[in-house]
Design a protein around this motif. Sequence first.
Motif, PDB file in Angstrom:
ATOM      1  N   ARG A 170     124.318  17.043  16.417  1.00  0.00           N
ATOM      2  CA  ARG A 170     123.011  16.391  16.544  1.00  0.00           C
ATOM      3  C   ARG A 170     122.677  15.467  15.375  1.00  0.00           C
ATOM      4  NH1 ARG A 170     121.670  17.327  21.772  1.00  0.00           N
ATOM      5  NH2 ARG A 170     121.960  19.503  22.243  1.00  0.00           N
TER       6      ARG A 170
ATOM      7  N   ASN B 298     118.825  14.558  13.507  1.00  0.00           N
ATOM      8  CA  ASN B 298     117.788  15.350  14.165  1.00  0.00           C
ATOM      9  C   ASN B 298     117.886  16.818  13.772  1.00  0.00           C
ATOM     10  OD1 ASN B 298     117.483  12.882  15.307  1.00  0.00           O
ATOM     11  ND2 ASN B 298     117.570  13.572  17.412  1.00  0.00           N
TER      12      ASN B 298
ATOM     13  N   THR C  92     112.666  12.509  18.002  1.00  0.00           N
ATOM     14  CA  THR C  92     113.283  11.216  17.746  1.00  0.00           C
ATOM     15  C   THR C  92     114.573  11.092  18.544  1.00  0.00           C
ATOM     16  OG1 THR C  92     114.390  12.059  15.776  1.00  0.00           O
ATOM     17  CG2 THR C  92     112.314  10.922  15.450  1.00  0.00           C
ATOM     18  N   GLU C  93     114.900   9.861  18.837  1.00  0.00           N
ATOM     19  CA  GLU C  93     116.115   9.600  19.605  1.00  0.00           C
ATOM     20  C   GLU C  93     117.337   9.831  18.720  1.00  0.00           C
ATOM     21  OE1 GLU C  93     118.122   5.813  21.857  1.00  0.00           O
ATOM     22  OE2 GLU C  93     115.956   5.949  21.738  1.00  0.00           O
TER      23      GLU C  93
ATOM     24  N   ARG D  29     122.932   6.633  17.602  1.00  0.00           N
ATOM     25  CA  ARG D  29     124.072   6.270  18.447  1.00  0.00           C
ATOM     26  C   ARG D  29     125.344   6.314  17.616  1.00  0.00           C
ATOM     27  NH1 ARG D  29     121.973   2.281  22.896  1.00  0.00           N
ATOM     28  NH2 ARG D  29     119.813   2.949  22.883  1.00  0.00           N
TER      29      ARG D  29
END
Length: 131
Positions: A36, A39, A102-103, A106
């Motif tokens: 992850r 995050n 939060t996203e 990437r």
Amino acid sequence: MTDYRTVGLIHLFIAGVSVLTPLIGAVVAGTHIRRRGRNARLAMIGCLVTAPGPIVLVLGAGIGLDSLFAGVEPLVALSVVSAISVLFQLAGLVLILAGALTEPARPAAYQAPYPYAAPFHVYPTDAPPGH
């Protein structure tokens, strides 16, 4: 008649659960850092920031509010200790929510190991020159 020993044990159990829960959350978030990333790191830090809140509350009440705040009423002293505890818990909650909402980042774009499109040719070093 109130059995104060039983009430004290129940309070100690609740305080223990209040301290252990964020620590367990930090361990779980720490195990997911690789998958992850940022995050999970935010969630782990949030759990660690949340953990001192109950400790402050238990120690503040356990040491004795009258010794901490000599010239203040006990209810005011308890409110001050509770406010300090709530600050830890709110800061930790904000960090946990930031990690959860939060996203995820990437992954970086794949890059070829070599910048050349053509493969490298390997020439034998034991061949006579000019051949």
